[in-house]
Scaffold this motif. Structure first.
Motif: not given
Length: 246
Positions: A135-141
């Motif tokens: 879940l932490s792969a994309d900053p906005e996500t």
């Protein structure tokens, strides 16, 4: 050709996919604030008008009072709702910005914090860390997930102060207009206004039943009794004060 079989039939209770709409909307959606805004306008303005009638005011004075109460109440509701929602939104945006900064400064610590949140909910620690990592792969996500888990808000669905103000103004004005309407159409006594207000109170209460577990007639009667009681007490106060200053 071989066929694929499953352990459970697709029409078994275990295999059915739950319907996303099989529960009531516990937040009430748009219906709840709209109905309660109209109800507030109806009760407050009807009570105000009955108080003036109790003081033996002329029909023209009652109309003026009702229209003034409509305008004052609607603008007050709109201003209060705008300020309330704007303040809430500003607070949430400030917290989101603080979370965004923390994610840039200490990504590993935030990842561990997110994993710990899932562990606290009963997820296996190793699986919780892997879920948090993905879940932490994309900053906005990542920001959205932390906002939902830690703050309980959706960054993509923040309330609009303008929408809240306009809807509050309109709903309050609509409810407040009901008891004034018979006078605008030529009535010279309170009875037509009282009849329309009673019907409106019952209707608002019945509609509220859509977001509660109560029956429509119970909710309608409850709101009718509460609104009529407010109007009755105000009428008596009008009689007392009108007699004292008359």
């Amino acid at each position: 050709m071989s066929t694929i079989t499953t352990d459970q039939p697709t029409d078994s209770p275990q295999a059915r996919i739950p319907d996303a709409d099989h529960h009531r909307d516990v937040n009430g959606g748009w219906l709840r604030p709209a109905v309660f805004g109209a109800m507030d306008g109806l009760v407050s303005n009807f009570a105000l008008m009955t108080g003036v009638v109790g003081g033996a005011a002329a029909p023209s004075t009652v109309v003026l009072t009702g229209l003034a109460g409509l305008a004052a109440g609607a603008f007050s509701m709109a201003a209060g709702e705008y300020t309330s929602v704007a303040s809430q939104r500003e607070l949430v945006e400030a917290e989101l910005e603080a979370e965004r900064i923390e994610l840039r400064r200490n990504p590993q610590g935030e990842l561990a914090e997110l994993a710990q949140l899932y562990v606290a909910k009963g997820v296996d620690p190793e699986l919780a860390r892997e879920v948090a990592r993905q879940l932490s792969a994309d900053p906005e996500t990542t920001l959205a997930v932390h906002a939902r888990e830690e703050l309980g808000v959706d960054p993509d669905d923040l309330p609009s102060p303008l929408v809240a103000a306009v809807s509050s103004f309109g709903c309050f004005a609509l409810g407040a207009l009901l008891p004034v309407l018979p006078y605008l159409l030529g009535a010279t006594t309170l009875w037509p206004a009282a009849l329309l207000a009673v019907l409106g109170l019952f209707a608002c209460g019945a509609v509220v039943a859509r977001v509660t577990a109560r029956s429509w007639w119970f909710s309608g009667l409850r709101q009718l009794v509460l609104g009529a009681s407010a109007a009755g007490v105000t009428y008596l106060l009008g009689r007392l004060i009108g007699g004292a200053i008359g």
